[in-house]
Design an enzyme around this catalytic site. Structure first.
Site, PDB file in Angstrom:
ATOM      1  N   ASP A 155      27.171  99.151  46.351  1.00  0.00           N
ATOM      2  CA  ASP A 155      27.042 100.469  46.969  1.00  0.00           C
ATOM      3  C   ASP A 155      26.275 100.317  48.276  1.00  0.00           C
ATOM      4  O   ASP A 155      25.910  99.200  48.659  1.00  0.00           O
ATOM      5  CB  ASP A 155      26.313 101.440  46.023  1.00  0.00           C
ATOM      6  CG  ASP A 155      24.856 101.057  45.809  1.00  0.00           C
ATOM      7  OD1 ASP A 155      24.396 100.029  46.336  1.00  0.00           O
ATOM      8  OD2 ASP A 155      24.152 101.810  45.105  1.00  0.00           O
ATOM      9  N   ASP A 178      22.843 101.961  50.179  1.00  0.00           N
ATOM     10  CA  ASP A 178      21.657 102.764  49.869  1.00  0.00           C
ATOM     11  C   ASP A 178      20.924 103.140  51.148  1.00  0.00           C
ATOM     12  O   ASP A 178      20.713 102.297  52.015  1.00  0.00           O
ATOM     13  CB  ASP A 178      20.697 101.958  48.980  1.00  0.00           C
ATOM     14  CG  ASP A 178      21.382 101.368  47.753  1.00  0.00           C
ATOM     15  OD1 ASP A 178      21.665 102.127  46.819  1.00  0.00           O
ATOM     16  OD2 ASP A 178      21.661 100.141  47.751  1.00  0.00           O
ATOM     17  N   ASP A 226      24.210 105.835  47.839  1.00  0.00           N
ATOM     18  CA  ASP A 226      23.001 106.471  47.306  1.00  0.00           C
ATOM     19  C   ASP A 226      22.101 106.858  48.461  1.00  0.00           C
ATOM     20  O   ASP A 226      21.871 106.055  49.360  1.00  0.00           O
ATOM     21  CB  ASP A 226      22.218 105.498  46.403  1.00  0.00           C
ATOM     22  CG  ASP A 226      22.745 105.493  44.979  1.00  0.00           C
ATOM     23  OD1 ASP A 226      23.706 106.223  44.693  1.00  0.00           O
ATOM     24  OD2 ASP A 226      22.182 104.739  44.163  1.00  0.00           O
TER      25      ASP A 226
HETATM   26  N1  DCP Z   1      16.017 100.288  42.189  1.00  0.00           N
HETATM   27  C1  DCP Z   1      15.117  99.987  41.189  1.00  0.00           C
HETATM   28  N2  DCP Z   1      15.274 100.544  39.972  1.00  0.00           N
HETATM   29  C2  DCP Z   1      16.292 101.373  39.726  1.00  0.00           C
HETATM   30  C3  DCP Z   1      17.210 101.681  40.723  1.00  0.00           C
HETATM   31  C4  DCP Z   1      17.042 101.106  41.957  1.00  0.00           C
HETATM   32  O1  DCP Z   1      14.195  99.226  41.395  1.00  0.00           O
HETATM   33  N3  DCP Z   1      16.419 101.899  38.502  1.00  0.00           N
HETATM   34  C5  DCP Z   1      15.843  99.697  43.517  1.00  0.00           C
HETATM   35  C6  DCP Z   1      16.067  98.222  43.557  1.00  0.00           C
HETATM   36  C7  DCP Z   1      17.409  98.066  44.144  1.00  0.00           C
HETATM   37  C8  DCP Z   1      17.563  99.281  45.010  1.00  0.00           C
HETATM   38  O2  DCP Z   1      16.792 100.265  44.404  1.00  0.00           O
HETATM   39  O3  DCP Z   1      17.540  96.901  44.892  1.00  0.00           O
HETATM   40  C9  DCP Z   1      18.971  99.709  45.149  1.00  0.00           C
HETATM   41  O4  DCP Z   1      19.650  99.694  43.900  1.00  0.00           O
HETATM   42  P1  DCP Z   1      21.081  99.044  43.729  1.00  0.00           P
HETATM   43  O5  DCP Z   1      21.462  99.216  42.307  1.00  0.00           O
HETATM   44  O6  DCP Z   1      22.003  99.580  44.757  1.00  0.00           O
HETATM   45  O7  DCP Z   1      20.802  97.491  43.961  1.00  0.00           O
HETATM   46  P2  DCP Z   1      21.095  96.551  45.197  1.00  0.00           P
HETATM   47  O8  DCP Z   1      21.319  97.361  46.421  1.00  0.00           O
HETATM   48  O9  DCP Z   1      19.967  95.589  45.220  1.00  0.00           O
HETATM   49  O10 DCP Z   1      22.393  95.779  44.767  1.00  0.00           O
HETATM   50  P3  DCP Z   1      23.909  96.007  45.225  1.00  0.00           P
HETATM   51  O11 DCP Z   1      24.076  95.104  46.405  1.00  0.00           O
HETATM   52  O12 DCP Z   1      24.744  95.603  44.082  1.00  0.00           O
HETATM   53  O13 DCP Z   1      24.075  97.440  45.578  1.00  0.00           O
HETATM   54 MG    MG Z   2      22.801  98.820  46.555  1.00  0.00          MG
END
Ligand code: DCP
Ligand code: MG
Length: 369
Positions: A204, A206, A293
């Site tokens: 996604d 963010d 998000d």
């Molecule tokens: N986050 C967290 N705990 C959660 C949700 C989010 O700590 N319950 C934080 C850490 C993540 C960030 O928010 O890195 C964004 O969530 P993502 O699920 O989008 O994770 P990433 O962006 O790191 O991975 P991707 O590249 O798959 O989107």
């Molecule tokens: Mg993400």
């Protein structure tokens, strides 16, 4: 009998937030094996086991060189017996039996396919699996009542299971920036999550939104969402007020200002004009669905929100664990509480937060644990 590569690796500190974890590392095959077992544990809702495999994988990601013999890992933290067994087997045989069996198991495949539907978690997927539903098509045939998120998840399944690329993230960034500046001039948006850590793709995109005048950000999300919707950019959206729900083992509830933290889970409709790079659009389609998000934070909490939403998830977990166990502090995406001094600590930058925690500053690109 000390091989040249035997002593080469110095023992690393045990918390991921004490180390640099780059995106590109030297032990991909081992990390992939451990990731499968971590994923399987998470899908089976065995959180502790999942974290153990994730920590072991993150340790390997921090190593400056490729591991060829398990003895090279002697003295390293984070490697439990189970992880070491997997590593040893992969190094000696090229594959690990347990990993291969897991990958091929009907349950693992079905759970991955079903939790790949936006809005479907492990609990729901497991219930469906027990009813004989293994794929999104099975689910559609079953006639189950789906909630709004899940219906969107099924409808845009293929698009949402394609990795989002940086060019698309940037294209969406321009749209969100336009929306934000239209409804509240002076507000600023920051790309967070995996893309801020330097990833080339993500599941996604963010964004963190704030305004330098404290209080001006109130009600911002609703306006941004209305603007985006009026322009036809949104296929789905749901705004939640309490964005940062701490897990049971996490820190205590942050102070009352947490309910001003808004989050919007959305699905964007990104057209070819907006992103000239839409080669993954299937066939003649001129647009694709992308998960986005958005989080709004008051300016005074911006540094904490930025640190908390940049990830990785494991890095965040390790920061909070470090804070509690090594500093008697509680870290959240809103604030840092010092239990000894019984006071909240303020910070204007991520660097300041690391300093308050007694940690060396790790830039986003080193937080890929
Ligand atoms: N986050 C967290 N705990 C959660 C949700 C989010 O700590 N319950 C934080 C850490 C993540 C960030 O928010 O890195 C964004 O969530 P993502 O699920 O989008 O994770 P990433 O962006 O790191 O991975 P991707 O590249 O798959 O989107
Ligand atoms: Mg993400």
């Amino acid at each position: 009998l000390c091989g040249a590569d035997e002593l080469a690796v110095v023992s690393l500190p045990s918390y991921a937030c004490q180390r640099h974890t780059p995106l590109l590392h030297h032990n991909t095959v081992l990390i992939d094996a451990l990731s499968i077992l971590a994923e399987n544990a998470e899908l089976s809702e065995n959180e502790g086991r999942g974290v153990a495999f994730r920590r072991a994988g993150a340790l390997l990601k921090s190593l400056p060189q490729e591991i060829r013999r398990v003895e090279q890992l002697r003295g390293q933290p984070c490697l439990g017996d189970h992880s070491l067994r997997v590593i040893k087997e992969v190094l000696e045989d090229g594959v690990c039996c347990e990993v291969e069996t897991t990958k091929e198991s009907r349950q693992f495949k079905a759970m991955k396919a079903l939790t790949g539907i936006f809005g479907v978690g492990a609990k729901t997927a497991d219930r469906w699996f027990r009813e004989g539903i293994h794929t999104p098509s099975d689910l559609q045939r079953s006639g189950h009542n789906l909630n709004r998120a899940q219906r969107a998840g099924v409808q845009y399944y293929d698009d949402l299971n394609q990795p989002v690329r940086k060019a698309e993230a940037d294209a969406i960034g321009l749209i969100v920036e336009k929306a934000v500046s239209e409804v509240l001039p002076g507000a600023k948006i920051t790309l967070i999550g995996g893309f801020r850590r330097g990833k080339e793709t993500g599941h996604d995109v963010d964004f963190l939104i704030t305004h330098p005048e404290e209080g001006r950000e109130e009600g911002l999300m609703a306006k941004v969402v209305s603007w985006l919707e009026a322009q036809g950019f949104l296929l789905y959206h749901k705004t939640t007020r309490n964005s940062y729900l701490e897990s049971k083992d996490g820190p205590a509830r942050p102070p009352s200002n947490m309910d001003r933290f808004e989050r919007c889970f959305s699905i964007f409709r990104l057209t070819r004009e907006e992103s000239s790079m839409l080669s993954q659009c299937s066939g003649s389609r001129s647009w694709m669905a992308v998960r986005v998000d958005m989080v709004v934070s008051p300016y005074s909490q911006f540094a904490f929100a930025l640190l908390g939403w940049t990830g990785s998830k494991l890095f965040e977990r390790e920061l909070r664990r470090w804070a509690v166990h090594e500093r008697a502090m509680t870290l959240s995406s809103h604030t840092l509480y010092d239990s000894t001094k019984r006071q909240y600590l303020r910070a204007n930058s991520e660097e300041e937060i690391f300093a308050l925690l007694g940690l060396e500053y790790i830039p986003p690109c080193g937080r890929n644990a």
